[in-house]
Design a protein around this motif. Structure first.
Motif, PDB file in Angstrom:
ATOM      1  N   VAL A  41       1.438   1.168  -4.671  1.00  0.00           N
ATOM      2  CA  VAL A  41       0.444   0.080  -4.722  1.00  0.00           C
ATOM      3  C   VAL A  41      -0.946   0.628  -4.410  1.00  0.00           C
ATOM      4  N   ALA A  42      -1.037   1.455  -3.362  1.00  0.00           N
ATOM      5  CA  ALA A  42      -2.340   2.016  -2.981  1.00  0.00           C
ATOM      6  C   ALA A  42      -2.938   2.845  -4.103  1.00  0.00           C
ATOM      7  N   GLU A  43      -2.102   3.592  -4.805  1.00  0.00           N
ATOM      8  CA  GLU A  43      -2.599   4.452  -5.887  1.00  0.00           C
ATOM      9  C   GLU A  43      -3.224   3.627  -7.003  1.00  0.00           C
ATOM     10  N   ILE A  44      -2.566   2.536  -7.396  1.00  0.00           N
ATOM     11  CA  ILE A  44      -3.127   1.744  -8.479  1.00  0.00           C
ATOM     12  C   ILE A  44      -4.379   0.997  -8.030  1.00  0.00           C
ATOM     13  N   LEU A  45      -4.426   0.576  -6.753  1.00  0.00           N
ATOM     14  CA  LEU A  45      -5.634  -0.071  -6.235  1.00  0.00           C
ATOM     15  C   LEU A  45      -6.805   0.911  -6.243  1.00  0.00           C
ATOM     16  N   ASP A  46      -6.532   2.137  -5.832  1.00  0.00           N
ATOM     17  CA  ASP A  46      -7.570   3.168  -5.806  1.00  0.00           C
ATOM     18  C   ASP A  46      -8.055   3.477  -7.220  1.00  0.00           C
ATOM     19  N   THR A  47      -7.113   3.562  -8.154  1.00  0.00           N
ATOM     20  CA  THR A  47      -7.443   3.887  -9.541  1.00  0.00           C
ATOM     21  C   THR A  47      -8.261   2.786 -10.205  1.00  0.00           C
ATOM     22  N   MET A  48      -7.949   1.532  -9.894  1.00  0.00           N
ATOM     23  CA  MET A  48      -8.617   0.426 -10.575  1.00  0.00           C
ATOM     24  C   MET A  48      -9.998   0.118 -10.003  1.00  0.00           C
ATOM     25  N   GLY A  49     -10.386   0.803  -8.927  1.00  0.00           N
ATOM     26  CA  GLY A  49     -11.745   0.641  -8.430  1.00  0.00           C
ATOM     27  C   GLY A  49     -11.920  -0.261  -7.231  1.00  0.00           C
ATOM     28  N   VAL A  50     -10.825  -0.576  -6.512  1.00  0.00           N
ATOM     29  CA  VAL A  50     -10.953  -1.354  -5.272  1.00  0.00           C
ATOM     30  C   VAL A  50     -11.817  -0.562  -4.287  1.00  0.00           C
ATOM     31  N   ASP A  51     -12.786  -1.225  -3.676  1.00  0.00           N
ATOM     32  CA  ASP A  51     -13.729  -0.531  -2.793  1.00  0.00           C
ATOM     33  C   ASP A  51     -13.129  -0.188  -1.439  1.00  0.00           C
ATOM     34  N   ILE A  52     -12.406  -1.146  -0.855  1.00  0.00           N
ATOM     35  CA  ILE A  52     -11.789  -0.931   0.457  1.00  0.00           C
ATOM     36  C   ILE A  52     -10.332  -1.360   0.376  1.00  0.00           C
ATOM     37  N   ILE A  53      -9.433  -0.494   0.799  1.00  0.00           N
ATOM     38  CA  ILE A  53      -8.005  -0.819   0.856  1.00  0.00           C
ATOM     39  C   ILE A  53      -7.613  -0.938   2.324  1.00  0.00           C
ATOM     40  N   GLU A  54      -7.241  -2.154   2.740  1.00  0.00           N
ATOM     41  CA  GLU A  54      -6.721  -2.312   4.093  1.00  0.00           C
ATOM     42  C   GLU A  54      -5.239  -1.939   4.035  1.00  0.00           C
ATOM     43  N   ALA A  55      -4.936  -0.735   4.512  1.00  0.00           N
ATOM     44  CA  ALA A  55      -3.624  -0.139   4.275  1.00  0.00           C
ATOM     45  C   ALA A  55      -2.556  -0.589   5.254  1.00  0.00           C
ATOM     46  N   GLY A  56      -2.934  -1.256   6.332  1.00  0.00           N
ATOM     47  CA  GLY A  56      -1.925  -1.717   7.274  1.00  0.00           C
ATOM     48  C   GLY A  56      -2.484  -1.964   8.658  1.00  0.00           C
ATOM     49  N   PHE A  57      -1.570  -2.176   9.588  1.00  0.00           N
ATOM     50  CA  PHE A  57      -1.867  -2.526  10.976  1.00  0.00           C
ATOM     51  C   PHE A  57      -1.249  -1.408  11.833  1.00  0.00           C
ATOM     52  N   PRO A  58      -1.942  -0.291  12.052  1.00  0.00           N
ATOM     53  CA  PRO A  58      -1.331   0.920  12.607  1.00  0.00           C
ATOM     54  C   PRO A  58      -0.567   0.740  13.912  1.00  0.00           C
ATOM     55  N   ILE A  59      -0.987  -0.175  14.778  1.00  0.00           N
ATOM     56  CA  ILE A  59      -0.310  -0.342  16.060  1.00  0.00           C
ATOM     57  C   ILE A  59       1.010  -1.094  15.915  1.00  0.00           C
ATOM     58  N   ALA A  60       1.206  -1.767  14.776  1.00  0.00           N
ATOM     59  CA  ALA A  60       2.362  -2.648  14.611  1.00  0.00           C
ATOM     60  C   ALA A  60       3.678  -1.896  14.677  1.00  0.00           C
ATOM     61  N   SER A  61       3.730  -0.701  14.097  1.00  0.00           N
ATOM     62  CA  SER A  61       4.958   0.091  14.090  1.00  0.00           C
ATOM     63  C   SER A  61       4.626   1.514  13.676  1.00  0.00           C
ATOM     64  N   ASN A  62       5.556   2.419  13.928  1.00  0.00           N
ATOM     65  CA  ASN A  62       5.373   3.796  13.475  1.00  0.00           C
ATOM     66  C   ASN A  62       5.310   3.858  11.954  1.00  0.00           C
ATOM     67  N   GLY A  63       6.081   2.970  11.301  1.00  0.00           N
ATOM     68  CA  GLY A  63       6.065   2.924   9.846  1.00  0.00           C
ATOM     69  C   GLY A  63       4.712   2.511   9.307  1.00  0.00           C
ATOM     70  N   ASP A  64       4.091   1.514   9.938  1.00  0.00           N
ATOM     71  CA  ASP A  64       2.763   1.077   9.518  1.00  0.00           C
ATOM     72  C   ASP A  64       1.734   2.186   9.733  1.00  0.00           C
ATOM     73  N   PHE A  65       1.832   2.861  10.866  1.00  0.00           N
ATOM     74  CA  PHE A  65       0.909   3.963  11.143  1.00  0.00           C
ATOM     75  C   PHE A  65       1.059   5.057  10.097  1.00  0.00           C
ATOM     76  N   GLU A  66       2.295   5.422   9.787  1.00  0.00           N
ATOM     77  CA  GLU A  66       2.541   6.470   8.800  1.00  0.00           C
ATOM     78  C   GLU A  66       1.992   6.070   7.439  1.00  0.00           C
ATOM     79  N   ALA A  67       2.163   4.801   7.062  1.00  0.00           N
ATOM     80  CA  ALA A  67       1.672   4.337   5.757  1.00  0.00           C
ATOM     81  C   ALA A  67       0.153   4.443   5.684  1.00  0.00           C
ATOM     82  N   VAL A  68      -0.537   3.968   6.738  1.00  0.00           N
ATOM     83  CA  VAL A  68      -2.002   4.020   6.738  1.00  0.00           C
ATOM     84  C   VAL A  68      -2.481   5.464   6.698  1.00  0.00           C
ATOM     85  N   ALA A  69      -1.880   6.313   7.515  1.00  0.00           N
ATOM     86  CA  ALA A  69      -2.301   7.713   7.570  1.00  0.00           C
ATOM     87  C   ALA A  69      -2.053   8.429   6.245  1.00  0.00           C
ATOM     88  N   THR A  70      -0.907   8.168   5.620  1.00  0.00           N
ATOM     89  CA  THR A  70      -0.586   8.829   4.343  1.00  0.00           C
ATOM     90  C   THR A  70      -1.508   8.353   3.231  1.00  0.00           C
TER      91      THR A  70
END
Length: 522
Positions: A41-70
């Motif tokens: 999802v992030a790749e297509i948002l980036d490709t289509m020209g979205v200015d800011i991608i809110e990738a997640g809530f890093p404190i919510a879980s290790n999975g959320d942190f990993e997703a935002v960081a990646t």
């Protein structure tokens, strides 16, 4: 009327698109995505020209942190934002996640409305003002790009909201977001609020104002556009309007409204609109949330015409009933060029044309499923291929898979399902008698995995027309307070139903971190 391509708008007419599909959208019950799905999802948002991608809530879980960081590491163009409550630990965690981005942002928020302060925050206005100053300062010490939001802003007295806004900007916030958190506002209210704040706050020229509107009363897009007219230059939205409760403002609707009605809304975005349909399909498949047929811009019926009068007008001139072209949002006419004689190269080119690039293993599995489908169906449409690929990608990581199944049905009699499942690589045989075929199938699965999730939703629709159409089955399950959705496409409705149920259950296992078998034992 002039189109955006005919006039070169000034920078003051630029509207930044802030996509929160991966954060607010994923908070929809049952819409949890895997890491691979989030990256897609992030790749297509980036490709289509979205200015800011809110990738997640890093404190919510290790999975959320990993997703935002990646996502932060992989993004090529977009600013990557991480959400943080007005709590020091949240802000530090968000800063740690987005530091990998070429351009990162910390988005911090705190409640401002009297009802939230009294019942949720249990804080005074002065205490909230102090929190705003401290937490925005902390975020700004970590990163240059800081966004501040006043939660439930539309039910906050404008005088207090103005004080909070002034304090946030003074502490270093570069974006001020005014959320309609509960979808309470009307376009007139929201316009007056944004315009009033910009006029009242002495340092308002030092920040970009942003909209974030929920759709509880069906006015999220209208409110967002009203905010833009009042001076906001960032719109927070999601693909397909995905989000909590009734959802958020739909990105595709905001963007196409600005593009199509440039006469009334003389603003522009940097979104490449031909990616909208593909983005919609990717998010729908990842979140397992079907798009309603009459959804604006990206629904199946958005460019369909059945009325005789409409068809006559379309044949004479498409502009009689279409205010935008299907091609402008990336929708192409359905074709019939693929069949059982098509080879790997032709199939790979077709996938590229539809917006897919698969890894070798995924491609081989998908190609084999395509050939099997082509043997069973007279015509293979583009929509069939899209459903097949989305199904394959959505279930590729499943730990429990359907190996074989037979169902015996009798009018007024017993319905029996005999099933073989692969559970973490080991085969499990199970049988069950039910009051109907689907009941027997679902209960056989529950017996095999020794779990009893609650069936929240079961629905089936046809991918294309005809008696040989693929069935697209949707299942939503709830277990121990967690909800997950599953989706599967097959020519056989019962097989599609079984695979959709398994897909949903597999997602529950991912969320719970439970063993595949005996997840509810004890």
């Amino acid at each position: 009327m002039s189109s955006p391509s005919e006039a070169a708008p000034s920078n003051t007419d630029r509207v930044y698109i802030f996509d929160t599909t991966l954060r607010d959208g994923e908070q929809s019950p049952g819409a949890t995505m895997t890491l691979e799905e989030k990256l897609q999802v992030a790749e297509i948002l980036d490709t289509m020209g979205v200015d800011i991608i809110e990738a997640g809530f890093p404190i919510a879980s290790n999975g959320d942190f990993e997703a935002v960081a990646t996502i932060a590491k992989r993004a090529k163009n977009a600013v990557i934002a991480g959400l943080a409550r007005a709590i020091p630990a949240d802000i530090d965690r968000a800063g740690e996640a987005v530091r990998f981005a070429k351009r990162g942002r910390i988005h911090t928020f705190v409640s401002t409305s009297p009802i939230h302060l009294a019942h949720q925050m249990k804080k005074t206005e002065d205490e909230v003002l102090e929190i705003v100053t401290k937490t925005v300062t902390q975020a700004r010490n970590l990163i240059d790009d800081v966004e501040w939001s006043g939660m439930d802003a539309t039910r906050t007295p404008i005088e207090f909201l103005a004080r909070c806004t002034e304090a946030a900007i003074k502490a270093g916030a570069t974006t001020i977001n005014i959320p309609d958190t509960v979808g309470y506002s009307t376009p007139e209210d929201y316009y007056a609020l944004i315009k009033g704040l910009i006029e009242m706050v002495p340092n308002s020229d030092q920040a970009i104002f942003s909209t974030h509107c929920h759709n509880d009363l069906g006015m999220a897009v209208a409110n967002s556009l009203a905010g833009v007219r009042a001076g906001a230059r960032q719109v927070e939205c999601t693909i397909n309007g995905l989000g909590e409760r009734a959802g958020n403002a739909a990105l595709e609707e905001v963007v196409m409204a600005l593009r199509t009605r440039a006469d009334a809304l003389p603003y522009h975005t940097n979104i490449e609109t031909t990616h909208l349909s593909r983005a919609s399909k990717v998010v729908s498949a990842a979140a397992n949330f079907p798009v309603q047929y009459n959804k604006a811009i990206v629904g199946k019926n958005a460019f369909a015409h059945e009325s005789g009068i409409h068809q006559d007008g379309m044949l004479k001139n498409a502009s009689t009933y279409e205010i935008m072209t299907p091609e402008s949002v990336g929708i192409k006419s359905t074709s019939l060029v693929m069949g059982k004689h098509s080879g790997r190269h032709a199939f790979k080119e077709k996938l590229k044309d539809l917006g897919y690039e698969l890894a070798d293993n995924q491609f081989q599995e998908t190609f084999q499923r395509f050939k099997d489908l082509a043997d069973r169906k007279k015509h293979v449409y583009d929509d069939d291929i899209i459903a097949l690929v989305d199904d394959e990608m959505g279930s590729s990581g499943d730990r429990i898979k359907l190996v074989d199944m037979s169902v015996t049905t009798k009018t007024g009699g017993v319905h029996r399902c005999e099933m073989v499942l692969s559970v973490d690589g080991e085969k499990v045989d199970v049988s069950y008698d039910g009051t109907g075929s689907v009941d027997a199938i679902f209960n056989a699965i529950k017996k095999a995995v020794e779990a009893d999730p609650h069936l929240v939703l079961y629905a089936v629709d046809g991918v294309t027309g005809g008696t040989d159409a693929q069935a697209n089955a949707h299942v939503r399950l709830e277990m121990s307070g967690r909800i997950a959705s599953g989706n599967a496409s097959e020519p056989d409705t019962l097989v599609a139903s079984a695979r959709a149920y398994l897909n949903a259950y597999n997602r529950l296992l991912i969320e719970r971190g439970a063993p595949a078998q005996g997840a509810m034992a004890g």
